[in-house]
Design a protein around this motif. Structure first.
Motif, PDB file in Angstrom:
ATOM      1  N   ASP A 192      -6.115  10.513  27.660  1.00 38.86           N
ATOM      2  CA  ASP A 192      -6.366  10.124  26.269  1.00 38.86           C
ATOM      3  C   ASP A 192      -6.255   8.608  26.216  1.00 38.86           C
ATOM      4  O   ASP A 192      -5.185   8.051  26.501  1.00 38.86           O
ATOM      5  CB  ASP A 192      -5.339  10.787  25.345  1.00 38.86           C
ATOM      6  CG  ASP A 192      -5.583  10.437  23.880  1.00 38.86           C
ATOM      7  OD1 ASP A 192      -6.518   9.648  23.597  1.00 38.86           O
ATOM      8  OD2 ASP A 192      -4.843  10.948  23.008  1.00 38.86           O
ATOM      9  N   PHE A 194      -6.741   6.798  23.526  1.00 39.69           N
ATOM     10  CA  PHE A 194      -6.307   6.384  22.180  1.00 39.69           C
ATOM     11  C   PHE A 194      -5.100   7.261  21.833  1.00 39.69           C
ATOM     12  O   PHE A 194      -5.129   7.995  20.848  1.00 39.69           O
ATOM     13  CB  PHE A 194      -7.412   6.647  21.143  1.00 39.69           C
ATOM     14  CG  PHE A 194      -8.704   5.932  21.390  1.00 39.69           C
ATOM     15  CD1 PHE A 194      -8.888   4.631  20.940  1.00 39.69           C
ATOM     16  CD2 PHE A 194      -9.757   6.547  22.058  1.00 39.69           C
ATOM     17  CE1 PHE A 194     -10.091   3.965  21.147  1.00 39.69           C
ATOM     18  CE2 PHE A 194     -10.962   5.894  22.263  1.00 39.69           C
ATOM     19  CZ  PHE A 194     -11.131   4.595  21.808  1.00 39.69           C
ATOM     20  N   GLY A 196      -2.040   7.207  20.645  1.00 38.83           N
ATOM     21  CA  GLY A 196      -1.229   7.182  19.420  1.00 38.83           C
ATOM     22  C   GLY A 196       0.167   7.704  19.628  1.00 38.83           C
ATOM     23  O   GLY A 196       0.920   7.229  20.481  1.00 38.83           O
TER      24      GLY A 196
HETATM   25  C1  LIG Z   1      -6.165   8.353  15.369  1.00 37.64           C
HETATM   26  S1  LIG Z   1      -5.070   7.476  16.385  1.00 37.64           S
HETATM   27  C2  LIG Z   1      -4.688   8.571  17.664  1.00 37.64           C
HETATM   28  C3  LIG Z   1      -3.616   9.567  17.285  1.00 37.64           C
HETATM   29  C4  LIG Z   1      -3.223  10.466  18.431  1.00 37.64           C
HETATM   30  N1  LIG Z   1      -4.290  11.329  18.834  1.00 37.64           N
HETATM   31  C5  LIG Z   1      -1.994  11.300  18.080  1.00 37.64           C
HETATM   32  O1  LIG Z   1      -2.078  12.540  18.111  1.00 37.64           O
HETATM   33  O2  LIG Z   1      -0.966  10.727  17.774  1.00 37.64           O
HETATM   34  C6  LIG Z   1      -6.101   6.270  17.062  1.00 37.64           C
HETATM   35  C7  LIG Z   1      -5.406   5.311  17.999  1.00 37.64           C
HETATM   36  O3  LIG Z   1      -6.364   4.412  18.554  1.00 37.64           O
HETATM   37  C8  LIG Z   1      -5.662   3.231  18.902  1.00 37.64           C
HETATM   38  N2  LIG Z   1      -6.627   2.128  19.198  1.00 37.64           N
HETATM   39  C9  LIG Z   1      -7.305   1.326  18.349  1.00 37.64           C
HETATM   40  N3  LIG Z   1      -8.094   0.476  19.049  1.00 37.64           N
HETATM   41  C10 LIG Z   1      -7.925   0.758  20.363  1.00 37.64           C
HETATM   42  C11 LIG Z   1      -8.474   0.221  21.568  1.00 37.64           C
HETATM   43  N4  LIG Z   1      -9.335  -0.776  21.562  1.00 37.64           N
HETATM   44  N5  LIG Z   1      -8.071   0.785  22.726  1.00 37.64           N
HETATM   45  C12 LIG Z   1      -7.167   1.792  22.760  1.00 37.64           C
HETATM   46  N6  LIG Z   1      -6.611   2.304  21.649  1.00 37.64           N
HETATM   47  C13 LIG Z   1      -6.985   1.806  20.469  1.00 37.64           C
HETATM   48  C14 LIG Z   1      -4.754   3.006  17.718  1.00 37.64           C
HETATM   49  O4  LIG Z   1      -3.653   2.203  18.082  1.00 37.64           O
HETATM   50  C15 LIG Z   1      -4.347   4.452  17.373  1.00 37.64           C
HETATM   51  O5  LIG Z   1      -3.124   4.790  17.928  1.00 37.64           O
END
Ligand SMILES: C[S@@+](CC[C@H](N)C(=O)[O-])C[C@H]1O[C@@H](n2cnc3c(N)ncnc32)[C@H](O)[C@@H]1O
Length: 970
Positions: A192, A194, A196
């Motif tokens: 994953d 992203f 979070g």
């Molecule tokens: C919707 S959340 C994910 C939540 C996760 N699936 C959970 O269950 O907790 C989206 C995430 O994308 C991250 N994000 C934003 N820009 C990003 C980038 N360029 N690379 C990696 N992560 C990024 C944010 O920090 C955020 O935590």
């Protein structure tokens, strides 16, 4: 057997929505939430289902596949029974028992249903089981634990699973390993990018996959690391952390006691206890407010929106004007009368501005006559003075001052709580706390016990700067808060322990930072009258009055639930921009920040300010800033381009037979088509999509879901298929029809899996499946579309194609109870109305659903047909509400249905079907030709909506009219 996976053919969306909702409802006892704040964690049960669904092959027996899948998730009858928390009370058994069972096994005693003495243990078990089996899925769930709380399927279930899958395994981990080997040649690697709050890597690791989790934010990486290593560390790790937490907590208490800053001099009645505990009460909450000089009156006014301090204890504050000093004394009254409570509510001094309770001369003004002075008037054009690093309280000449106006004390002897106005001694203790902090301030900042970082201006971070002049993150904390949290850090660091325990303590600091800042609201209406956390919403809202927690009120914050789970497979967790991922995963499961308004990068900087100096020694390879500039956000062209970069990278970093599952919140066609464009441009091919309701406003039992998470299943696009829109359209048509037919065939008649919204979504997905299989569509220039700046309301060619799919779905979805031969001849407005009635009967009140139907049926303006257009309460007007308006003209007004609805209204009004019948006869030139359709519509309207209160009389009238027309001319 095809090489399709289970999730590409079906997914138990209804049951999973219910399970996800149950998990969400567990609030703080959800497995990962205790570790620390993150926004939008996905339910673990959904991740589990996604991973198993991606690994499980689809056989040519879809019914059996579904049975096995439900067994794996313990969502089958047997699994649910295994998950039940304990016995089902006799009164509940009674509700679901048959007459004979009631007679033989139950009786009523002392107004309660009980088991008869003659019912043996076996009888009771047997009848409970039968009653349980008769319950609906929702009812069953109310007696169950979550799937993650038990040890997977039973031995019996494994026999069936093994027989169907031709495996020989005894646990989910063994199965996952085996299925991974079959498909990929090794234990499955789940990533994953992203991650979070860590749901995906954590659940994948629990299932025994090798995992990779990364996120731009180091705070997220830390939470994910902790999920896997703390929770997954097992009993020993958890016990060690808890022991150390206790040591730190006690040591902090000892130091605070020695400083004497949280105890007063209230006497003890009992000499013995005094010897043991020392004297005085402990303060557990301190209430502060902003105080300003009102420019209209020159009075110094404490700003609080309402002076109620506790609803349950009936505690209020009262302002007493002091003409000499032009300021207010505050009195606290505990046990106030209802009149005093009501008055305190109205006496607030802040409502869209300063509301000074007195005039210049100190004469009291009634609340409704007070003028509001906007705070901007005080801030002036140049704004507030910006605080410097060393400012920890306002300077004497600052416009916004801070005042401690109430302390809640706890008598340790009795546990009684008392709200009191601060005394001279208390103010002395405040000064002492400030002095102590000043003594340590420089050293603690240098060592990173307290923050020293500047707040970078931004969408969310502007507010503290603009409204308070706070320039550094530590300005969001009052001296006592800095002193206490700094002390926790200092003492924690002095204890020698392993990395996992250090991180366990470290997360505690994050929790203290969230629950003890100048942005914490005091909640007078909660049962225990307590403080809330900084992030009750996704913003940094500054407050006119806030609460501070004393040491004892920090207990529940410092100690958090660490659930237990054994994880032994390898994991790699780090902060990283998704665009430069280099891990190779077989399954990428991601939930990108898609058109999502949460400003993760700015909000998490509050935590980074506390972690800044401590994170690097713990994770030398990690960076420790938020990398704001790299955050993927928004919905415009830059966002689309960065998303393509991320997904192209992930697609490159998976094997040819790998999968991606992309989650996002289902919105409108434009959003869908943008995502399709992104994934398409990234070289991916959509193979299925399912929506799981993960959040709800009014509860899943009523079916009123607010937010669904769409899950798109993707593979790498193969071959080089080319075509143009004209070729593709018939293919989309056929695919949508095929998809809907299959869903109808496999749906569970007793517990329907799919709602209309799912069918619509499936139509989107079917269109995407066709479109994304093409590497090029002649008349769609992907690169251009990605970069194009769209004007508001402008559509994209892909969106048009997807829209046509929804139209097909809408044509296909005939409301139950209406014959296809009738449906075929109805026009779009009529279809919209009749379908809308069905949707409402199913408890669907989302505005978006009506919007989608309108789009699908091609109805331009339907607002006039709505009885309510409030979000989540959208519904159609009944015939009685439509009355006699708009009976001729374009659109709905000119339809047969409109005339029929008017005839129903007439029947209600006259309490007689005759006038309605006569009306139709006169108005419809082809009444006799239309009679069959009229009867079908009336029959539908008399049955479908009759269960809804607001439709009752119209449904009855439709029934009467239907009878009259069917006898007409016979
Ligand atoms: C919707 S959340 C994910 C939540 C996760 N699936 C959970 O269950 O907790 C989206 C995430 O994308 C991250 N994000 C934003 N820009 C990003 C980038 N360029 N690379 C990696 N992560 C990024 C944010 O920090 C955020 O935590």
């Amino acid at each position: 057997m095809s090489n399709l996976t289970f999730i590409e053919t079906q997914f138990p969306v209804s049951k999973l929505s219910k399970e996800s909702y149950k998990e969400r409802k567990a609030n703080n006892s959800q497995t990962l939430t205790g570790l620390g704040k993150w926004w939008g964690r996905k339910p673990l049960v959904l991740i589990r289902a996604a991973i198993l669904g991606l690994l499980l092959p689809a056989s040519d027996d879809p019914k059996k596949d579904r049975e096995i899948f439900l067994k794996l998730l313990t969502m089958d009858e047997e699994g649910l029974w295994r998950r039940r928390r304990g016995n089902i009370p006799a009164s509940d058994v009674y509700q679901s028992a048959t007459e004979t069972e009631r007679e033989y096994y139950l009786n009523r005693k002392d107004n309660k249903w009980q088991w008869k003495k003659s019912a043996t243990k076996e009888d009771r078990e047997h009848i409970q089981r039968r009653a349980f089996n008769r319950m609906s899925y929702d009812e069953k769930l109310s007696y169950c634990m979550r799937p993650e709380e038990i040890d997977g399927p039973s031995e019996e279930a494994w026999k069936e699973i093994n027989a169907h899958l031709v495996t020989n395994v005894k646990s989910l981990q063994e199965l996952v390993q085996e299925l991974g080997k079959r498909r990929f040649g090794h234990n499955p690697r789940v990533g994953d990018a992203f991650c979070g709050g860590g749901s995906v890597p954590f659940e994948a690791a629990v299932l025994g996959c090798d995992v990779y989790g990364a996120d731009l934010s180091p705070v997220s990486a830390l939470l994910t690391w902790a999920a896997i290593n703390l929770i997954g560390g097992g009993e020993k790790v958890i016990r060690e952390i808890q022991d150390i937490q206790k040591k730190v907590y006690e040591a902090v208490k000892k130091q605070i006691d020695e400083w004497g800053i949280e105890r007063n001099d209230e006497g003890w009645t009992d000499e013995e206890t005094r010897k043991i505990l020392g004297k005085g009460w402990n303060a557990d909450y301190y209430l502060y407010c902003v105080e300003v000089v009102d420019p209209q009156t020159g009075w110094r006014v404490p700003l609080v929106p309402a002076w109620i301090i506790g609803q349950k204890t009936r505690t209020i504050a009262r302002l007493v004007p002091d003409k000499k000093t032009k300021s207010f004394k505050i009195e606290i009254i505990q046990g106030a009368s209802p009149e005093e409570m009501e008055k305190a509510k109205l006496e607030g001094t802040w409502a869209d501005g300063i509301r000074c309770p007195v005039d210049k001369d100190g004469n009291w003004i009634e609340p409704h006559s007070r003028q509001a002075t906007p705070i901007e008037e005080l801030r002036g054009r140049q704004g507030l003075r910006l605080w410097e690093n060393e400012d920890i309280v306002p300077r004497p000449d600052d416009i916004l001052q801070e005042r401690l106006y109430c302390i809640r004390w706890v008598d340790p002897e009795t546990g009684e709580k008392y709200y009191r106005v601060p005394t001279k001694e208390d103010i002395g203790r405040e000064a002492h706390a400030l002095e102590l902090l000043k003594e340590h301030f420089t050293e603690w900042q240098e060592k990173g016990y307290i923050p020293s970082r500047l707040i970078q201006p931004g969408d969310k971070t502007d507010e503290p700067i603009r409204t308070r002049g706070w320039t550094h993150w530590h300005h969001l904390y009052n001296p006592r808060q800095l002193l206490t949290i700094g002390l926790f850090q200092k003492i924690g660091l002095s204890i020698k322990c392993g990395k996992t325990s250090i991180i366990g303590l470290f997360l505690g600091i994050g929790r203290l930072a969230n629950w003890n800042s100048r942005l914490c609201i005091w909640d007078p209406s909660s049962a225990n009258e307590k403080g809330a956390s900084t992030y009750i919403n996704q913003a940094l809202n500054t407050l006119y009055n806030y609460v501070l927690r004393g040491h004892s009120a920090l207990e529940t914050t410092w100690f958090y639930d660490i659930h237990k789970s054994i994880i032994s497979t390898p994991s790699l967790i780090m902060p990283l921009d998704a665009r430069i991922t280099d891990f190779i995963a077989d399954l990428w499961i991601t939930d990108p920040p898609y058109a999502d308004a949460i400003n993760y990068e700015e909000l998490s900087e509050l935590f980074l300010a506390w972690y800044e100096k401590r994170l690097p020694p713990l994770f030398p390879d990690w960076y420790a800033d938020s990398k704001r500039a790299l955050a993927v956000k928004g919905s415009e062209e830059n966002f689309r381009l960065s998303m393509v970069e991320c997904y192209r990278r992930l697609a490159e970093n998976m094997p040819e037979n790998g999968f991606q599952l992309v989650m996002f919140t289902h919105q409108d066609v434009e959003v869908w088509s943008d995502l399709a464009l992104i994934l398409w441009a990234a070289g991916l091919h959509v193979t299925a999509a399912w929506t799981i309701a993960t959040e709800t406003e009014t509860g899943y039992k009523t079916g009123k879901y607010v937010k669904g998470t769409s899950n798109l299943v993707l593979r790498k696009r193969k071959g080089d298929l080319r075509g143009d829109r004209a070729d593709i359209y018939p293919e989309v048509l056929a695919e949508v029809q095929r998809q809907l037919k299959t869903m109808i065939e496999i749906d569970d008649k007793d517990d329907p899996n799919f709602t209309d919204a799912d069918y619509q979504l499936a139509a989107y997905a079917a269109a995407l499946r066709v479109v994304t299989a093409y590497s090029a569509i002649e008349d769609i220039d992907v690169e251009r579309e990605l970069r194009r700046v769209r004007k508001s309301g402008e559509s994209s060619p892909l969106a048009d194609l997807i829209r046509s799919a929804v139209k097909i779905a809408s044509d296909f979805l005939i409301p139950e109870g209406l014959d296809r031969s009738i449906w075929r001849y109805l026009n779009p407005e009529e279809r919209f109305y009749l379908k809308g009635v069905e949707v409402e009967v199913h408890g669907e009140y989302r505005d978006g659903v009506y919007q989608e139907f309108a789009r699908g049926f091609g109805v331009k303006d339907y607002r006039g047909l709505l009885g309510s257009d409030a979000a989540n309460r959208t519904r159609l007007k009944t015939p009685t509400e439509l009355k006699g308006r708009d009976l001729s003209g374009q659109g709905f007004a000119g339809t047969l249905l409109r005339q029929v609805l008017f005839a129903v209204y007439k029947t209600v009004e006259e309490e007689n079907p005759k006038p309605g019948l006569m009306y139709l006869r006169q108005e419809l030139s082809n009444y006799w030709d239309q009679r069959k359709t009229i009867l079908a519509i009336l029959d539908y309207l008399s049955k479908k909506p009759s269960a809804m209160d607001h439709w009752q009389k119209d449904a009855d009238a439709a029934h009467l009219l239907c009878g009259a027309i069917s006898e007409d001319g016979v």
